[in-house]
Structures are given as C-alpha cells and as structure tokens.
Enzyme design. Structure first.
Site, short mmCIF file in Angstrom:
data_model
loop_
_atom_site.label_atom_id
_atom_site.label_comp_id
_atom_site.label_asym_id
_atom_site.label_seq_id
_atom_site.Cartn_x
_atom_site.Cartn_y
_atom_site.Cartn_z
N SER A 1 0.83 -1.35 0.48
CA SER A 1 0.08 -0.09 -0.05
C SER A 1 0.94 1.25 0.27
O SER A 1 1.86 1.32 -0.54
CB SER A 1 -0.82 -0.19 1.14
OG SER A 1 -2.22 0.89 1.24
N ASP B 1 -10.39 -5.62 -3.24
CA ASP B 1 -9.77 -4.51 -2.58
C ASP B 1 -10.87 -3.00 -2.25
O ASP B 1 -11.37 -3.27 -3.31
CB ASP B 1 -8.82 -4.22 -3.19
CG ASP B 1 -7.68 -3.05 -2.74
OD1 ASP B 1 -7.82 -2.75 -1.98
OD2 ASP B 1 -6.20 -3.73 -2.44
N HIS C 1 -7.34 -5.82 0.20
CA HIS C 1 -6.47 -5.28 0.50
C HIS C 1 -4.97 -6.54 0.95
O HIS C 1 -4.09 -5.72 1.31
CB HIS C 1 -6.62 -3.68 1.26
CG HIS C 1 -5.29 -3.11 0.73
ND1 HIS C 1 -5.38 -2.27 -0.27
CD2 HIS C 1 -4.96 -2.23 2.12
CE1 HIS C 1 -4.03 -1.35 -0.33
NE2 HIS C 1 -4.29 -1.04 0.81
#
Length: 243
Positions: A68, A191, A219
């Site tokens: 991320s 996600d 995610h």
C-alpha cells in the site's frame, strides 16, 4: 546484495502485517535476506523529506518493496536510486490512492477527505475503520481486521495525519515510468481501498512490467495468503535475478 529485499509497511498498521510474508519468503530461499523497515515517523507530508529519511536508513543495492503506502514509497525511492535498486515490487499499491482525472481507478476524493477528518477527530476509530476496509473481501474479514488492528503501533496523531496527507498527494506514475529495473505489482480482486481496475490501468501505462491480480482477495492479501504471495514474489526475484 542482490539477495536482499527491503519491505515497507502501509499506513497506520505498523510492520506486523508483513511479518508472515517475510517469514514465508525466508523459508523459500535461505539466501534471501528479507528486512521489514518501519515507515519514517515524520510530522511533515513533504515527499522529499520522507525519501531522504528512507534513503539514508535503507541499504543500497537491494530490492525495494512494500504494501500500500509502503509500496508507493518504494516506487519513488527506486526511481531516485535508479541502478542502485535491484528491482521493485508492490502489494496493493495504487499509483494514486485518491482518484483524479488522469487516474480514476482509485478512492473518491470525498471518501478520502472524510477519512482525513475522522483521523483528526478520532484516530483510534479511524484505524479501526481502516482495518475493516483492509479486510473487506477476505474470507474472514472480522478476524483479519482484528489481527491487523491488534498489531498496530501507538502512533501519534500528527504522524498519522502526515502519512495520510502524503498518501493523498502521491502519484507514482512518473517514478514507475522512470525506473528501469524489474517490477512486479500485485493487486487484489476484492480490495476495498484500491479498485481492481487499477491493475489493468497500470498494465496499459507500463505494458512491459509484471502485474498480477489475485482474484478472491482483500487489500490485506499478504496476510490472508502469505505463502501464495511469497511464491509469486520468489518466482519473480528468481526470474529477474537470472537476467
């Protein structure tokens, strides 16, 4: 040094979500040194300051990767280091986390602004909401969310806020286009924070790099299936190392 991989974590949840993946990678390749480095604790959202901090603390001539926000920072640092970075891998890292005209496959701006306001008013609650979004699409979202939140460090509000502000302004497309080394970018099909369409958009932008979409995953897919993700990364490292 080509067998050294540095992994950077995402926003707010600390290094623990990456630990099972690092252990799985280590188990697959005894010659690979996997190191998880925490994100800088800066009260500034100036990208150059973050990169200066990372550049001064992370070893040179290693593979750079991250989850991320960590993956987005790895992209920027890889572009800055050029030949002094062996290659790049990202996990659920959108080139732009917040949607804009040139990159619509991202979180709507108003959703993000509400998040920012929430973090300022009630950081603990916002982290809880964030962990639920990270786990959305997983087989056991509640269990995964608890796991993510349980390992989260106690970070000061100004540091959490500066991380979010940095996330809002990052657009890694120029960095990804500038970095000439091998790249692998993995996305998740379910996600809740990074739309799966981002994978196709990135492939259209950079047709020569490796992009994977893990269909039934959240995610936090690196924590859902660390061994599967480690296998994909190891194959990529092995293949790229033979070039």
């Amino acid at each position: 040094m080509r067998d050294r991989l540095i992994l950077l974590p995402g926003w707010g949840l600390g290094v623990s979500p990456l630990e099972p993946l690092a252990a799985a990678l280590q188990g697959l390749d005894e010659h690979l040194r996997v190191e998880i480095e925490p994100l800088p604790e800066l009260e500034s959202s100036d990208l150059e300051e973050w990169l200066d901090e990372l550049d001064s603390t992370l070893p040179q001539d290693a593979w750079l990767g991250g989850w991320s926000l960590g993956g987005m920072l790895a992209c920027e640092l890889a572009a800055r280091r050029g030949d002094r970075c062996c290659g790049l891998l990202t996990l659920a890292s959108n080139p732009s986390f917040v949607a804009h005209e040139q990159w619509p496959s991202a979180m709507p701006g108003e959703t993000f602004d509400a998040f920012l306001a929430g973090c300022s008013a009630d950081p603990r609650m916002t982290l809880k909401r964030f962990s639920l979004l990270c786990a959305q699409g997983a087989e056991d979202p509640r269990g995964l969310s608890r796991l993510l939140l349980g390992g989260a460090p106690h970070t000061s509000v100004p540091v959490l806020m500066s991380g979010l502000e940095l996330l809002a302004q990052l657009d890694t497309r120029p960095a990804l286009q500038a970095f000439r080394g091998p790249q692998l970018h993995l996305f998740a099909g379910l996600d809740g924070l990074v739309p799966a369409e981002a994978a196709g958009d990135l492939l259209a932008l950079l047709p020569d790099i490796e992009i994977g979409l893990i269909e039934q995953a959240s995610h936090a897919f690196l924590l859902e299936d660390p061994h599967g993700v480690a296998g994909a990364i190891q194959a990529f490292l092995h293949e790229s190392g033979d070039d």
